[in-house]
Scaffold this motif. Sequence first.
Motif, PDB file in Angstrom:
ATOM      1  N   ASP A  31       9.273   5.721 -18.201  1.00 42.92           N
ATOM      2  CA  ASP A  31       9.710   4.948 -17.044  1.00 42.92           C
ATOM      3  C   ASP A  31       9.479   5.781 -15.786  1.00 42.92           C
ATOM      4  O   ASP A  31      10.116   6.813 -15.597  1.00 42.92           O
ATOM      5  N   THR A  32       8.549   5.311 -14.951  1.00 37.12           N
ATOM      6  CA  THR A  32       8.160   6.127 -13.787  1.00 37.12           C
ATOM      7  C   THR A  32       8.360   5.362 -12.482  1.00 37.12           C
ATOM      8  O   THR A  32       7.803   5.740 -11.461  1.00 37.12           O
ATOM      9  N   ARG A  33       9.160   4.265 -12.526  1.00 37.96           N
ATOM     10  CA  ARG A  33       9.271   3.426 -11.324  1.00 37.96           C
ATOM     11  C   ARG A  33       9.778   4.177 -10.099  1.00 37.96           C
ATOM     12  O   ARG A  33       9.353   3.906  -8.982  1.00 37.96           O
ATOM     13  N   GLN A  34      10.716   5.127 -10.312  1.00 38.50           N
ATOM     14  CA  GLN A  34      11.246   5.863  -9.149  1.00 38.50           C
ATOM     15  C   GLN A  34      10.430   7.101  -8.782  1.00 38.50           C
ATOM     16  O   GLN A  34      10.781   7.815  -7.852  1.00 38.50           O
ATOM     17  N   LEU A  35       9.359   7.352  -9.559  1.00 38.00           N
ATOM     18  CA  LEU A  35       8.494   8.492  -9.208  1.00 38.00           C
ATOM     19  C   LEU A  35       7.419   8.005  -8.244  1.00 38.00           C
ATOM     20  O   LEU A  35       6.834   6.946  -8.446  1.00 38.00           O
ATOM     21  N   SER A  36       7.172   8.787  -7.204  1.00 39.20           N
ATOM     22  CA  SER A  36       6.206   8.406  -6.174  1.00 39.20           C
ATOM     23  C   SER A  36       4.790   8.792  -6.611  1.00 39.20           C
ATOM     24  O   SER A  36       4.500   9.970  -6.828  1.00 39.20           O
ATOM     25  N   LEU A  37       3.895   7.774  -6.718  1.00 36.21           N
ATOM     26  CA  LEU A  37       2.491   8.051  -7.067  1.00 36.21           C
ATOM     27  C   LEU A  37       1.823   8.964  -6.026  1.00 36.21           C
ATOM     28  O   LEU A  37       1.199   9.968  -6.403  1.00 36.21           O
ATOM     29  N   PRO A  38       1.975   8.661  -4.689  1.00 33.51           N
ATOM     30  CA  PRO A  38       1.357   9.567  -3.697  1.00 33.51           C
ATOM     31  C   PRO A  38       1.846  11.010  -3.831  1.00 33.51           C
ATOM     32  O   PRO A  38       1.075  11.944  -3.658  1.00 33.51           O
ATOM     33  N   GLY A  74       0.563  17.337 -13.877  1.00 33.90           N
ATOM     34  CA  GLY A  74      -0.554  16.478 -14.274  1.00 33.90           C
ATOM     35  C   GLY A  74      -0.152  15.497 -15.367  1.00 33.90           C
ATOM     36  O   GLY A  74      -0.550  14.327 -15.339  1.00 33.90           O
ATOM     37  N   SER A  75       0.674  15.957 -16.330  1.00 34.44           N
ATOM     38  CA  SER A  75       1.109  15.058 -17.402  1.00 34.44           C
ATOM     39  C   SER A  75       2.012  13.952 -16.839  1.00 34.44           C
ATOM     40  O   SER A  75       1.951  12.804 -17.285  1.00 34.44           O
ATOM     41  N   ILE A  76       2.847  14.308 -15.837  1.00 30.75           N
ATOM     42  CA  ILE A  76       3.692  13.291 -15.179  1.00 30.75           C
ATOM     43  C   ILE A  76       2.793  12.281 -14.460  1.00 30.75           C
ATOM     44  O   ILE A  76       3.003  11.066 -14.538  1.00 30.75           O
ATOM     45  N   LEU A  77       1.760  12.775 -13.761  1.00 35.85           N
ATOM     46  CA  LEU A  77       0.830  11.907 -13.022  1.00 35.85           C
ATOM     47  C   LEU A  77       0.111  10.945 -13.970  1.00 35.85           C
ATOM     48  O   LEU A  77      -0.046   9.758 -13.652  1.00 35.85           O
ATOM     49  N   VAL A  78      -0.303  11.444 -15.146  1.00 34.87           N
ATOM     50  CA  VAL A  78      -1.012  10.592 -16.117  1.00 34.87           C
ATOM     51  C   VAL A  78      -0.105   9.445 -16.579  1.00 34.87           C
ATOM     52  O   VAL A  78      -0.519   8.278 -16.600  1.00 34.87           O
ATOM     53  N   VAL A  79       1.168   9.768 -16.907  1.00 29.01           N
ATOM     54  CA  VAL A  79       2.113   8.723 -17.331  1.00 29.01           C
ATOM     55  C   VAL A  79       2.339   7.729 -16.190  1.00 29.01           C
ATOM     56  O   VAL A  79       2.369   6.511 -16.401  1.00 29.01           O
ATOM     57  N   LYS A  80       2.467   8.243 -14.960  1.00 29.59           N
ATOM     58  CA  LYS A  80       2.688   7.390 -13.784  1.00 29.59           C
ATOM     59  C   LYS A  80       1.508   6.432 -13.574  1.00 29.59           C
ATOM     60  O   LYS A  80       1.703   5.237 -13.339  1.00 29.59           O
ATOM     61  N   ILE A  81       0.282   6.965 -13.654  1.00 33.46           N
ATOM     62  CA  ILE A  81      -0.912   6.128 -13.454  1.00 33.46           C
ATOM     63  C   ILE A  81      -1.002   5.071 -14.553  1.00 33.46           C
ATOM     64  O   ILE A  81      -1.230   3.892 -14.271  1.00 33.46           O
TER      65      ILE A  81
ATOM     66  N   THR B  26      12.945   7.722  -2.379  1.00 30.25           N
ATOM     67  CA  THR B  26      14.272   7.965  -2.954  1.00 30.25           C
ATOM     68  C   THR B  26      15.387   7.607  -1.977  1.00 30.25           C
ATOM     69  O   THR B  26      16.382   6.991  -2.357  1.00 30.25           O
ATOM     70  N   ILE B  27      15.211   7.981  -0.690  1.00 32.54           N
ATOM     71  CA  ILE B  27      16.237   7.695   0.317  1.00 32.54           C
ATOM     72  C   ILE B  27      16.354   6.181   0.525  1.00 32.54           C
ATOM     73  O   ILE B  27      17.458   5.654   0.680  1.00 32.54           O
ATOM     74  N   LYS B  28      15.189   5.486   0.503  1.00 27.60           N
ATOM     75  CA  LYS B  28      15.199   4.019   0.688  1.00 27.60           C
ATOM     76  C   LYS B  28      15.865   3.316  -0.490  1.00 27.60           C
ATOM     77  O   LYS B  28      16.722   2.459  -0.309  1.00 27.60           O
ATOM     78  N   SER B  29      15.444   3.670  -1.715  1.00 28.54           N
ATOM     79  CA  SER B  29      15.902   2.909  -2.895  1.00 28.54           C
ATOM     80  C   SER B  29      17.249   3.399  -3.417  1.00 28.54           C
ATOM     81  O   SER B  29      17.972   2.637  -4.052  1.00 28.54           O
ATOM     82  N   LYS B  30      17.582   4.641  -3.138  1.00 30.28           N
ATOM     83  CA  LYS B  30      18.783   5.308  -3.683  1.00 30.28           C
ATOM     84  C   LYS B  30      18.796   5.310  -5.215  1.00 30.28           C
ATOM     85  O   LYS B  30      19.802   5.637  -5.844  1.00 30.28           O
ATOM     86  N   ASP B  31      17.682   4.902  -5.823  1.00 35.13           N
ATOM     87  CA  ASP B  31      17.599   4.842  -7.287  1.00 35.13           C
ATOM     88  C   ASP B  31      16.922   6.118  -7.779  1.00 35.13           C
ATOM     89  O   ASP B  31      15.749   6.358  -7.500  1.00 35.13           O
ATOM     90  N   ARG B  33      17.372   7.324 -11.154  1.00 38.50           N
ATOM     91  CA  ARG B  33      17.566   7.468 -12.603  1.00 38.50           C
ATOM     92  C   ARG B  33      16.423   8.204 -13.295  1.00 38.50           C
ATOM     93  O   ARG B  33      16.643   8.927 -14.252  1.00 38.50           O
ATOM     94  N   GLN B  34      15.176   7.969 -12.819  1.00 32.80           N
ATOM     95  CA  GLN B  34      14.045   8.634 -13.485  1.00 32.80           C
ATOM     96  C   GLN B  34      13.730  10.015 -12.902  1.00 32.80           C
ATOM     97  O   GLN B  34      12.782  10.659 -13.334  1.00 32.80           O
ATOM     98  N   LEU B  35      14.513  10.399 -11.883  1.00 27.12           N
ATOM     99  CA  LEU B  35      14.304  11.757 -11.341  1.00 27.12           C
ATOM    100  C   LEU B  35      15.162  12.735 -12.128  1.00 27.12           C
ATOM    101  O   LEU B  35      16.329  12.462 -12.403  1.00 27.12           O
ATOM    102  N   SER B  36      14.571  13.878 -12.471  1.00 24.55           N
ATOM    103  CA  SER B  36      15.272  14.881 -13.277  1.00 24.55           C
ATOM    104  C   SER B  36      16.140  15.781 -12.387  1.00 24.55           C
ATOM    105  O   SER B  36      15.616  16.451 -11.490  1.00 24.55           O
ATOM    106  N   LEU B  37      17.464  15.772 -12.644  1.00 25.90           N
ATOM    107  CA  LEU B  37      18.367  16.645 -11.884  1.00 25.90           C
ATOM    108  C   LEU B  37      18.011  18.124 -12.065  1.00 25.90           C
ATOM    109  O   LEU B  37      17.901  18.851 -11.070  1.00 25.90           O
ATOM    110  N   PRO B  38      17.790  18.608 -13.325  1.00 25.34           N
ATOM    111  CA  PRO B  38      17.403  20.031 -13.481  1.00 25.34           C
ATOM    112  C   PRO B  38      16.135  20.375 -12.706  1.00 25.34           C
ATOM    113  O   PRO B  38      16.021  21.461 -12.161  1.00 25.34           O
ATOM    114  N   MET B  39      15.163  19.437 -12.637  1.00 23.55           N
ATOM    115  CA  MET B  39      13.946  19.725 -11.880  1.00 23.55           C
ATOM    116  C   MET B  39      14.279  20.051 -10.431  1.00 23.55           C
ATOM    117  O   MET B  39      13.840  21.070  -9.898  1.00 23.55           O
TER     118      MET B  39
END
Lengths: 90, 90
Positions: A31-38, A74-81, B26-31, B33-39
């Motif tokens: 699930d990568t919806r909250q990860l920013s592709l750019p 890179g592995s995160i980017l591949v899953v995101k794409i 992240t600031i816009k959506s406030k969501d 869940r898919q971001l890793s806190l330890p990261m």
Amino acid sequence: MELFSMVGNLAACLTTISFLPQAIKTIKSKDTRQLSLPMYVLFVAGVALWIVYGLYVNSMPIIVGNVITLLLAGSILVVKIKSTFSAKRS
Amino acid sequence: MELFSMVGNLAACLTTISFLPQAIKTIKSKDTRQLSLPMYVLFVAGVALWIVYGLYVNSMPIIVGNVITLLLAGSILVVKIKSTFSAKRS
């Protein structure tokens, strides 16, 4: 080792390994919806250039640290794409 | 400027600005869940140490780049911590 070298090495270790928990979370959940592709495109491109820079200046810590970061980010980017394309198709 | 310096500067710019689109998202959506806190904990700690290292070696590019990264990644961390605590409370 001098104190400032230790601080630099610790800084490099932390920023490098920080991508490990995100990579594990992303690969597990897919699930990568909250990860920013750019973000990941720019970051992976930047890290690839850091490796080129490391090769130029012949710095093994820069090369090794950024190769590890490249694999993780890179592995995160591949899953995101993959998930971006499959979401568009469905 | 020599070619390898240009490559290093471009690498630093890319890895620094890459956190801008993630911070905006992240600031816009406030969501988060898919971001890793330890990261983000490890990454922000590492970037803070890079600033200390930059001050030690008196390198303005290291200081400026990492202060910008700290603000961007730090803002993502703040949103992540807030949403983690509010999720636990509800």
